[in-house]
Design a protein around this motif. Structure first.
Motif, mmCIF file in Angstrom:
data_model
loop_
_atom_site.group_PDB
_atom_site.id
_atom_site.type_symbol
_atom_site.label_atom_id
_atom_site.label_comp_id
_atom_site.label_asym_id
_atom_site.label_seq_id
_atom_site.Cartn_x
_atom_site.Cartn_y
_atom_site.Cartn_z
ATOM 1 N N ALA A 180 0.827 -1.216 0.000
ATOM 2 C CA ALA A 180 0.000 0.000 0.000
ATOM 3 C C ALA A 180 0.858 1.261 0.000
ATOM 4 N N GLU A 181 1.920 1.272 0.766
ATOM 5 C CA GLU A 181 2.757 2.470 0.824
ATOM 6 C C GLU A 181 3.448 2.732 -0.514
ATOM 7 N N ALA A 182 4.001 1.708 -1.127
ATOM 8 C CA ALA A 182 4.662 1.883 -2.431
ATOM 9 C C ALA A 182 3.662 2.360 -3.479
ATOM 10 N N ALA A 183 2.468 1.801 -3.485
ATOM 11 C CA ALA A 183 1.441 2.215 -4.442
ATOM 12 C C ALA A 183 1.059 3.674 -4.213
ATOM 13 N N ALA A 184 0.820 4.049 -2.967
ATOM 14 C CA ALA A 184 0.422 5.430 -2.656
ATOM 15 C C ALA A 184 1.517 6.415 -3.059
ATOM 16 N N ARG A 185 2.756 6.069 -2.819
ATOM 17 C CA ARG A 185 3.864 6.966 -3.197
ATOM 18 C C ARG A 185 3.983 7.067 -4.723
ATOM 19 N N PHE A 186 3.751 5.975 -5.427
ATOM 20 C CA PHE A 186 3.755 6.012 -6.886
ATOM 21 C C PHE A 186 2.657 6.940 -7.397
ATOM 22 N N TYR A 187 1.431 6.797 -6.892
ATOM 23 C CA TYR A 187 0.324 7.644 -7.333
ATOM 24 C C TYR A 187 0.627 9.115 -7.037
ATOM 25 N N ALA A 188 1.217 9.377 -5.878
ATOM 26 C CA ALA A 188 1.549 10.761 -5.510
ATOM 27 C C ALA A 188 2.602 11.345 -6.448
ATOM 28 N N ASP A 189 3.505 10.519 -6.928
ATOM 29 C CA ASP A 189 4.530 10.987 -7.868
ATOM 30 C C ASP A 189 3.971 11.226 -9.274
ATOM 31 N N ASP A 245 -2.258 16.878 -7.464
ATOM 32 C CA ASP A 245 -3.232 16.893 -6.363
ATOM 33 C C ASP A 245 -3.305 15.521 -5.686
ATOM 34 N N SER A 246 -2.141 14.891 -5.524
ATOM 35 C CA SER A 246 -2.041 13.569 -4.909
ATOM 36 C C SER A 246 -0.893 13.596 -3.909
ATOM 37 N N GLU A 247 -1.109 12.953 -2.772
ATOM 38 C CA GLU A 247 -0.055 12.909 -1.753
ATOM 39 C C GLU A 247 -0.311 11.791 -0.763
ATOM 40 N N VAL A 248 0.748 11.349 -0.122
ATOM 41 C CA VAL A 248 0.643 10.415 0.994
ATOM 42 C C VAL A 248 0.470 11.268 2.242
ATOM 43 N N THR A 253 -4.157 10.710 -1.114
ATOM 44 C CA THR A 253 -5.128 11.220 -2.072
ATOM 45 C C THR A 253 -4.608 10.939 -3.474
ATOM 46 N N VAL A 254 -5.541 10.687 -4.385
ATOM 47 C CA VAL A 254 -5.249 10.524 -5.808
ATOM 48 C C VAL A 254 -6.135 11.525 -6.536
ATOM 49 N N LEU A 255 -5.507 12.530 -7.155
ATOM 50 C CA LEU A 255 -6.262 13.569 -7.859
ATOM 51 C C LEU A 255 -7.332 14.159 -6.955
ATOM 52 N N GLY A 256 -6.967 14.366 -5.693
ATOM 53 C CA GLY A 256 -7.869 14.983 -4.732
ATOM 54 C C GLY A 256 -8.852 14.040 -4.054
ATOM 55 N N ILE A 257 -8.882 12.777 -4.448
ATOM 56 C CA ILE A 257 -9.813 11.804 -3.868
ATOM 57 C C ILE A 257 -9.144 11.113 -2.684
#
Length: 159
Positions: free
Chosen positions: A16-25, A29-32, A56-60
């Motif tokens: 989950a952490e690796a995925a969230a950091r990838f999406y944030a990169d 409007d995405s961040e862990v 968040t992914v694109l603010g979601i």
């Protein structure tokens, strides 16, 4: 820490952490926003392992849960990302597919964690919303694609 009233919970085996950091990169409007460790042992992990990740992914608002191998993702859930042009479409598509993901059909791809993404140029959605022959031509063009080609959709709209 503010907790969202409603958020999407995504189940991961252990990443989950690796995925969230990838999406944030990858996405604006995405961040862990938090990484939370298990206070005790649980069926798929030990005390101290990363249990949940808020991001968040694109603010979601999302919650990533490291729940183990009990459940798998399917195309029944996907993020649909509206893009403005071919450059933005290519950037997101290439990031997802190029990071261990895979292409699917009609603008869909899947990331290496199994989450499905629809990378959808606005021109396609506008054509489908227009109805009639314009929608039919754009739809038929889309059905032949993996990644959406904006120029081809625009030509199909015009007939």
């Amino acid at each position: 820490m503010a907790i969202a009233k409603n958020s999407i919970c995504l189940w991961y085996d252990t990443d989950a952490e690796a995925a969230a950091r990838f999406y944030a990169d990858v996405f604006p409007d995405s961040e862990v926003t938090g990484v939370h460790h298990a206070p005790g042992d649980y069926p798929s992990g030990k005390a101290g392992d990363v249990l949940t990740v808020t991001f968040t992914v694109l603010g979601i608002p999302c919650l990533g849960l490291n729940g183990g191998k009990a459940f798998k993702h399917s195309e029944a859930f996907s993020f649909q990302v509206s893009t403005e042009d071919q450059e933005e479409t290519d950037r997101y598509w290439d990031a997802i597919v190029g990071n261990g993901g895979e292409e699917s059909a009609c603008g869909w791809c899947r990331d290496k964690w199994g989450i499905s993404w629809q990378i959808t140029p606005r021109v396609l959605m506008e054509a489908l919303a227009a109805g009639g022959g314009e929608a039919k031509r754009a739809f038929e063009a889309m059905m032949e694609m993996k990644k959406i080609d904006v120029a081809t959709i625009e030509r199909a709209r015009r007939g």
